[in-house]
Scaffold this active site. Structure first.
Site, PDB file in Angstrom:
ATOM      1  N   CYS A 116      35.358  52.629  53.232  1.00  0.00           N
ATOM      2  CA  CYS A 116      35.052  53.890  52.587  1.00  0.00           C
ATOM      3  C   CYS A 116      35.996  55.034  52.943  1.00  0.00           C
ATOM      4  CB  CYS A 116      33.553  54.301  53.171  1.00  0.00           C
ATOM      5  SG  CYS A 116      33.013  55.847  52.547  1.00  0.00           S
ATOM      6  N   CYS A 173      38.426  56.069  46.210  1.00  0.00           N
ATOM      7  CA  CYS A 173      37.310  55.932  46.489  1.00  0.00           C
ATOM      8  C   CYS A 173      37.141  54.154  46.424  1.00  0.00           C
ATOM      9  CB  CYS A 173      36.257  56.559  45.960  1.00  0.00           C
ATOM     10  SG  CYS A 173      34.452  56.029  45.942  1.00  0.00           S
TER      11      CYS A 173
HETATM   12  N1  DGL Z   1      33.142  53.970  48.801  1.00  0.00           N
HETATM   13  C1  DGL Z   1      33.121  55.302  49.190  1.00  0.00           C
HETATM   14  C2  DGL Z   1      34.530  56.079  49.182  1.00  0.00           C
HETATM   15  O1  DGL Z   1      35.439  55.142  49.577  1.00  0.00           O
HETATM   16  C3  DGL Z   1      31.920  56.243  48.595  1.00  0.00           C
HETATM   17  C4  DGL Z   1      32.024  57.486  49.018  1.00  0.00           C
HETATM   18  C5  DGL Z   1      30.203  58.095  48.750  1.00  0.00           C
HETATM   19  O2  DGL Z   1      29.546  57.385  48.873  1.00  0.00           O
HETATM   20  O3  DGL Z   1      30.431  59.339  48.186  1.00  0.00           O
HETATM   21  O4  DGL Z   1      34.711  57.162  49.355  1.00  0.00           O
END
Ligand code: DGL
Length: 264
Positions: free
Chosen positions: A75, A185
């Protein structure tokens, strides 16, 4: 003492980190993995740095309770807001993921790169620090992908609303002459087919998945933690919301997968 056949622990605010899980299990098919999807608390991108760190600690504690030998913060938002604190707190190796703006800076011909990421990532000190290392002649066009994570989490990645939001966020970058688009993301690689339709074939779409998988291999090697079994790994997924979207994203006949809904 961590054993080689213990699992790699992976977490994300939700189902997006499975895009990283896919890269890792492709490069390292014999590794066992445990994936935590904190979907109940998604999106992290709109939360404070303190809250993101608190949730990341909860996630790592859960993975360590399952004896994971290495942690991957799949993440960008959690990495850019909390990796320093996490590395201070835990002795287990921790790998994070950051938007690939450095590789994009090497590839651009128009000297203009675009990045689509969460508010939490784009506002973080770590992202600012990395941006400052880029050649000053290169302009970075930052755009918050507000609402995209929520649509993916709720199984609406192919909806008309998604198309509308992607056009709203990406078209202005094209007018600015962006030739490399960084997906900052881990949820966004699931949107590549739609993004490709909007940007056409001349724009490079760049994400960090493969780089994280290679880094995982290097760190496991360095710590003598590579799984030396020749059989295929087994993969457990834990999610604190309905497992439907997650199951749809990871469906793969060749892998041994178990998905469990659990309140954590
Ligand atoms: N997959 C997360 C990232 O890489 C998502 C972040 C979120 O939950 O806003 O930033």
């Amino acid at each position: 003492m961590k054993s080689n056949n213990f699992s790699i622990g992976i977490f994300d605010s939700g189902v997006g980190g499975t895009s990283i899980w896919k890269e890792i299990t492709t490069l390292l098919p014999n590794e066992n993995t445990i994936y935590l999807s904190d979907s109940k608390n998604a999106p992290y991108g709109e939360k404070t740095k303190e809250k993101i760190t608190e949730l990341s600690i909860k996630n790592i504690d859960f993975l360590l309770s399952k004896n994971c030998k290495l942690i991957i913060v799949a993440c960008n938002t959690a990495t850019t807001n909390s990796i320093k604190k996490l590395r201070e707190k835990y002795s287990v190796p921790i790998i994070g993921i950051e938007p690939a703006i450095k590789p994009a800076a090497l590839k651009t011909s128009t000297n203009t790169i675009g990045i689509l990421a969460t508010k939490g990532t784009l506002n973080s000190e770590l992202f600012e620090k990395t941006s400052n290392t880029i050649n000053k002649e290169i302009t970075i066009k930052e755009t918050v992908g507000k609402g995209l994570v929520e649509l993916i989490e709720s199984g609406k990645k192919d909806s008309p609303k998604m198309k509308e939001l992607l056009e709203l966020y990406i078209k202005p970058m094209l007018i600015e002459n962006v030739d490399c688009l960084v997906l900052g993301c881990t949820h966004y690689p699931y949107l590549i087919p739609q993004i490709r339709e909007i940007v056409g074939k001349n724009i490079q779409i760049i994400d960090s998945g493969e780089a994280v998988a290679r880094q995982t291999q290097n760190i496991l090697e360095k710590h003598f933690l590579l799984n030396l079994n020749s059989s295929n790994g087994v993969h457990e997924f834990y999610i604190n919301k309905s497992k439907e979207t997650l199951e749809r994203l990871i469906k793969d006949d060749n892998k041994s997968i178990k998905v469990l809904e659990k309140n954590f």
